[in-house]
Scaffold this motif. Structure first.
Motif, mmCIF file in Angstrom:
data_model
loop_
_atom_site.group_PDB
_atom_site.id
_atom_site.type_symbol
_atom_site.label_atom_id
_atom_site.label_comp_id
_atom_site.label_asym_id
_atom_site.label_seq_id
_atom_site.Cartn_x
_atom_site.Cartn_y
_atom_site.Cartn_z
ATOM 1 N N PRO A 550 -35.367 -11.834 1.197
ATOM 2 C CA PRO A 550 -35.316 -13.083 1.884
ATOM 3 C C PRO A 550 -36.459 -14.092 2.038
ATOM 4 C CG PRO A 550 -34.405 -11.580 3.345
ATOM 5 C CD PRO A 550 -35.072 -10.778 2.259
ATOM 6 N N PHE A 551 -36.605 -15.231 1.779
ATOM 7 C CA PHE A 551 -37.666 -16.146 1.644
ATOM 8 C C PHE A 551 -37.365 -17.593 2.101
ATOM 9 C CE2 PHE A 551 -41.173 -18.607 -0.691
ATOM 10 C CZ PHE A 551 -42.312 -18.004 -0.281
ATOM 11 N N LEU A 552 -38.527 -18.001 3.015
ATOM 12 C CA LEU A 552 -38.269 -19.389 3.680
ATOM 13 C C LEU A 552 -39.412 -20.191 3.177
ATOM 14 C CD1 LEU A 552 -36.771 -20.117 6.965
ATOM 15 C CD2 LEU A 552 -38.863 -21.101 6.356
ATOM 16 N N ILE A 553 -39.060 -21.411 3.014
ATOM 17 C CA ILE A 553 -39.893 -22.610 2.728
ATOM 18 C C ILE A 553 -39.616 -23.669 3.663
ATOM 19 C CG2 ILE A 553 -41.062 -24.150 0.826
ATOM 20 C CD1 ILE A 553 -39.367 -22.267 -1.130
ATOM 21 N N GLU A 554 -40.692 -24.245 4.559
ATOM 22 C CA GLU A 554 -40.553 -25.149 5.288
ATOM 23 C C GLU A 554 -41.302 -26.496 4.636
ATOM 24 O OE1 GLU A 554 -42.069 -26.952 9.639
ATOM 25 O OE2 GLU A 554 -42.450 -24.891 9.116
ATOM 26 N N VAL A 555 -40.393 -27.551 4.375
ATOM 27 C CA VAL A 555 -40.985 -28.911 3.749
ATOM 28 C C VAL A 555 -40.968 -30.086 4.526
ATOM 29 C CG1 VAL A 555 -40.639 -30.241 1.714
ATOM 30 C CG2 VAL A 555 -40.132 -27.731 1.489
ATOM 31 N N PRO A 556 -41.987 -30.265 5.266
ATOM 32 C CA PRO A 556 -41.972 -31.715 5.882
ATOM 33 C C PRO A 556 -41.506 -33.087 4.965
ATOM 34 C CG PRO A 556 -44.136 -30.822 6.220
ATOM 35 C CD PRO A 556 -43.351 -29.989 4.872
ATOM 36 N N ILE A 557 -40.263 -33.470 5.654
ATOM 37 C CA ILE A 557 -39.754 -34.713 4.688
ATOM 38 C C ILE A 557 -39.796 -36.151 5.634
ATOM 39 C CG2 ILE A 557 -38.664 -33.059 3.406
ATOM 40 C CD1 ILE A 557 -36.275 -34.834 5.610
ATOM 41 N N SER A 558 -39.399 -37.020 5.153
ATOM 42 C CA SER A 558 -39.083 -38.239 5.740
ATOM 43 C C SER A 558 -37.903 -39.140 5.113
ATOM 44 C CB SER A 558 -40.351 -39.098 5.971
ATOM 45 O OG SER A 558 -39.893 -40.330 6.801
ATOM 46 N N TYR A 559 -37.271 -39.693 5.682
ATOM 47 C CA TYR A 559 -36.107 -40.584 4.994
ATOM 48 C C TYR A 559 -36.497 -42.129 5.168
ATOM 49 C CZ TYR A 559 -32.886 -36.694 5.653
ATOM 50 O OH TYR A 559 -32.381 -35.461 5.580
ATOM 51 N N ASP A 560 -36.244 -42.753 3.792
ATOM 52 C CA ASP A 560 -36.355 -44.197 3.975
ATOM 53 C C ASP A 560 -34.846 -44.749 3.974
ATOM 54 O OD1 ASP A 560 -39.040 -44.167 3.067
ATOM 55 O OD2 ASP A 560 -38.605 -43.578 1.202
ATOM 56 N N PHE A 561 -34.681 -45.145 5.382
ATOM 57 C CA PHE A 561 -32.999 -45.744 5.405
ATOM 58 C C PHE A 561 -33.012 -46.972 5.007
ATOM 59 C CE2 PHE A 561 -33.677 -42.638 9.207
ATOM 60 C CZ PHE A 561 -32.636 -41.695 8.462
ATOM 61 N N GLN A 562 -31.769 -47.236 4.245
ATOM 62 C CA GLN A 562 -31.469 -48.500 3.694
ATOM 63 C C GLN A 562 -30.578 -49.302 4.663
ATOM 64 O OE1 GLN A 562 -33.344 -49.181 0.820
ATOM 65 N NE2 GLN A 562 -34.171 -47.120 0.957
ATOM 66 N N ALA A 563 -30.804 -50.947 4.452
ATOM 67 C CA ALA A 563 -29.862 -51.208 5.416
ATOM 68 C C ALA A 563 -28.577 -51.517 5.034
ATOM 69 C CB ALA A 563 -30.612 -52.689 5.457
ATOM 70 N N GLY A 564 -28.194 -51.374 3.733
ATOM 71 C CA GLY A 564 -26.983 -51.499 3.207
ATOM 72 C C GLY A 564 -26.553 -50.241 2.486
ATOM 73 N N GLY A 565 -25.296 -50.450 1.634
ATOM 74 C CA GLY A 565 -24.988 -49.485 0.838
ATOM 75 C C GLY A 565 -23.907 -48.421 1.366
ATOM 76 N N PHE A 566 -23.714 -48.605 2.798
ATOM 77 C CA PHE A 566 -22.756 -47.686 3.475
ATOM 78 C C PHE A 566 -21.316 -48.156 3.784
ATOM 79 C CE2 PHE A 566 -27.376 -46.833 4.136
ATOM 80 C CZ PHE A 566 -27.226 -44.978 3.631
ATOM 81 N N ASP A 567 -20.977 -49.222 3.375
ATOM 82 C CA ASP A 567 -19.637 -49.774 3.502
ATOM 83 C C ASP A 567 -18.403 -48.838 3.264
ATOM 84 O OD1 ASP A 567 -20.904 -52.181 4.306
ATOM 85 O OD2 ASP A 567 -20.363 -52.985 2.028
ATOM 86 N N ALA A 568 -18.761 -47.956 2.296
ATOM 87 C CA ALA A 568 -17.660 -46.902 2.209
ATOM 88 C C ALA A 568 -17.418 -45.895 3.385
ATOM 89 C CB ALA A 568 -18.145 -45.898 1.047
#
Length: 571
Positions: A550-568
């Motif tokens: 077993p092996f684990l990798i921690e990756v700091p991330i961030s999201y760029d939330f968009q205003a649109g595109g989620f109508d579905a």
């Protein structure tokens, strides 16, 4: 040293018969957590069955779910009475909504002391489990246990496949059985049994005519096609007629990752993630849609394909249509999926190959998105993480092998869109139930089902830490799972919904203080590193893939939330 005898019982009991009948049905592993029913069952009463101790009953349920899904055979999980059973119930719900033939077992108070909601740790477990299972029963007499297992397996292996539940009072479980009684041979279906409607061939002929006259027909494939054994036939049909294949989350891998007719898996988040009208590109030009083994629970909603041209729809399923309010097909074929595909192949033998509709612009957008070379000050982006995982999976796995597992969160939809899947169930997530903490037990089940193949897990900090205790289970079993924890110290998917509904976030409902996941891994016996960019992540993945542990990798991330595109996502 144990204070009580650890020798196996010499007198056959219901516990012996239970484990033997599970073995007769092909079960080789029982995942679970044992309580005071250990006085009645040791789990060594039958040769050929291993007990895998988990830290939480939910882990036991999901590990059994995934092992059953990949093998296509019934698998078993165990919980003690009361809170053990209720902990297991989310795993049972997972196998119900994700369609896996799981035999869930739980101890119950002694038969003379079953007073639900009054006796210590006593709940009406059958009543609790019945709404989320195919079959639920309580053992009344020791000699009945074999029949109950047979009934449980029969129900679990009927489409739509799902869990069965047996409640086992502790005294009855330890009760002696008639060892001279001869039971008939266990009958486990080779594949799930489904409905076959009289006259289905006539409906199938209509489907063949529609395919023949269509300009841009599309196959939308769900997991029932995999369970039917129809994948090779679907591949052959698609290649002969040049039919694009689009899948649900669960059916990724029906065509290999790089196949020219693999138009990908669909998620309602894809337009927003890509900042591109992906659903229009996939479905806008289609005039005939054949949903092969489609299941509404797999979260590809009919509204997602109702774009562009008017469409004629064909539903092919081994079950009656459970959702006519949201999907009323023009042609409904209720039969075995493989039988339909073979019928369609024969009756389109003289049909010329089609010209698949053009998705070049969508593929170009995906390629550009994944190749993103930027280094962000606030952490990597999930598409960069997925691209790195795909790169190392391609380097590590043999052709047609390898599994990428995703826990639940916003990152999961990047996996649906981008994760490499070169075999059925080469990408695993919980499309139906989608409970936080799914990742670790699903990876355990996948690695045990495919011991010679690499298994990569991607999990967010929220879902991962909700069930992180079973890192120790991975370490104890020495399963060579490479885990990537994408950490933004938040429930990112919920933050997205806050922004969609209110155009702002409310941090107390989504933000966490930091957790050092590398230290957590070390505390559980798992080697771990932190990776801050693409180069560090690639190096870490390559190291983990070659370790054999077993092996684990921690990756700091961030999201760029968009205003649109989620109508579905609108229901």
């Amino acid at each position: 040293m144990s204070r009580v005898s650890t020798g196996p019982s010499t007198s056959p009991t219901a516990a012996h018969a239970l484990l033997q009948r599970l073995h007769d049905h092909g079960v080789r592993t029982v995942f679970g957590v044992v309580g005071r029913e250990a006085a009645s069952i040791l789990f060594d009463e039958s040769d050929g069955i291993d007990f895998v101790l988990t830290r939480h009953e939910f882990t036991a349920g999901v590990a059994a779910d995934v092992l059953a899904r990949i093998t296509g055979r019934p698998q078993a999980c165990w919980a003690t009475l009361g809170p053990g059973m209720t902990n297991l119930s989310t795993g049972v719900a997972t196998s119900m909504l994700d369609r896996s033939p799981v035999i869930a077992l739980a101890a119950q108070s002694e038969s003379h002391d079953i007073f639900p909601n009054d006796t210590h740790q006593c709940l009406d477990s059958v009543a609790i489990m019945r709404p989320m299972s195919k079959y639920a029963a309580e053992l009344q007499r020791p000699d009945d246990v074999t029949d109950l297992v047979d009934s449980a397996v029969a129900a679990a292996m009927a489409e739509p496949v799902g869990p069965s539940f047996i409640s086992l009072p502790i005294d009855v479980l330890g009760g002696r059985i008639d060892a001279t009684r001869v039971h008939p041979e266990a009958r486990t279906p080779a594949k799930p049994l489904g409905l076959v409607e009289d006259g289905w061939q006539e409906a199938a002929l209509k489907a063949a005519e529609l395919v023949g006259s269509a300009r841009h027909p599309v196959l939308v494939v769900g997991a029932a096609a995999i369970r039917s054994g129809a994948v090779p036939a679907i591949r052959a049909l698609a290649e002969r007629l040049n039919l694009p294949v689009i899948t649900t989350y669960t059916a990724k891998g029906v065509l290999p990752h790089g196949h020219r007719l693999n138009y990908g898996a669909v998620t309602g988040y894809m337009d927003g993630i890509l900042s591109f009208p992906a659903l229009d590109a996939l479905f806008g030009s289609a005039d005939v849609i054949l949903t092969i083994g489609y299941d509404y629970a797999e979260d590809l909603r009919p509204s997602m394909w109702q774009r562009g041209e008017d469409k004629t729809t064909v539903r092919v399923s081994p079950t009656a249509n459970p959702v006519p309010r949201v999907y009323r097909p023009d042609v409904d074929v209720v039969t075995d999926v493989l039988a339909f595909v073979e019928h369609l192949d024969r009756h389109t033998a003289d049909v010329a190959a089609k010209t698949p509709h053009d998705v070049t612009a969508l593929r170009k957008r995906i390629a550009e998105f994944l190749a993103d070379p930027r280094r962000y000050d606030d952490g990597m982006r999930v598409h960069q993480v997925m691209d790195a995982m795909n790169t190392v999976m391609a380097e590590t796995a043999e052709a047609g092998e390898g599994t990428i597992v995703s826990d639940i969160g916003y990152f999961r939809h990047y996996g649906v869109l981008f994760a490499r899947a070169d075999q059925p169930y080469g990408f695993l997530t919980s499309a139906g139930c989608s409970s936080f903490g799914y990742g670790i037990p699903a990876a355990i089940g996948a690695q045990m089902a495919r011991p010679g193949q690499p298994t990569f897990l991607i999990a967010g900090d929220g879902g991962f830490h909700s069930n992180s205790a079973d890192l120790e289970t991975i370490a104890r079993l020495n399963l060579p799972i490479v885990t990537v924890v994408v950490n933004n110290d938040a429930n990112g998917l919920i933050e997205l919904y806050q922004n969609l509904g209110h155009h702002r976030a409310h941090n107390p409902a989504v933000k966490f203080t930091g957790v050092d996941f590398t230290a957590l891994a070390h505390a559980n016996g798992v080697e771990a590193v932190r990776a801050a960019d693409r180069e560090e992540l690639l190096a870490a993945l390559r190291k983990g893939a070659g370790l054999g542990r077993p092996f684990l990798i921690e990756v700091p991330i961030s999201y760029d939330f968009q205003a649109g595109g989620f109508d579905a996502l609108s229901i």
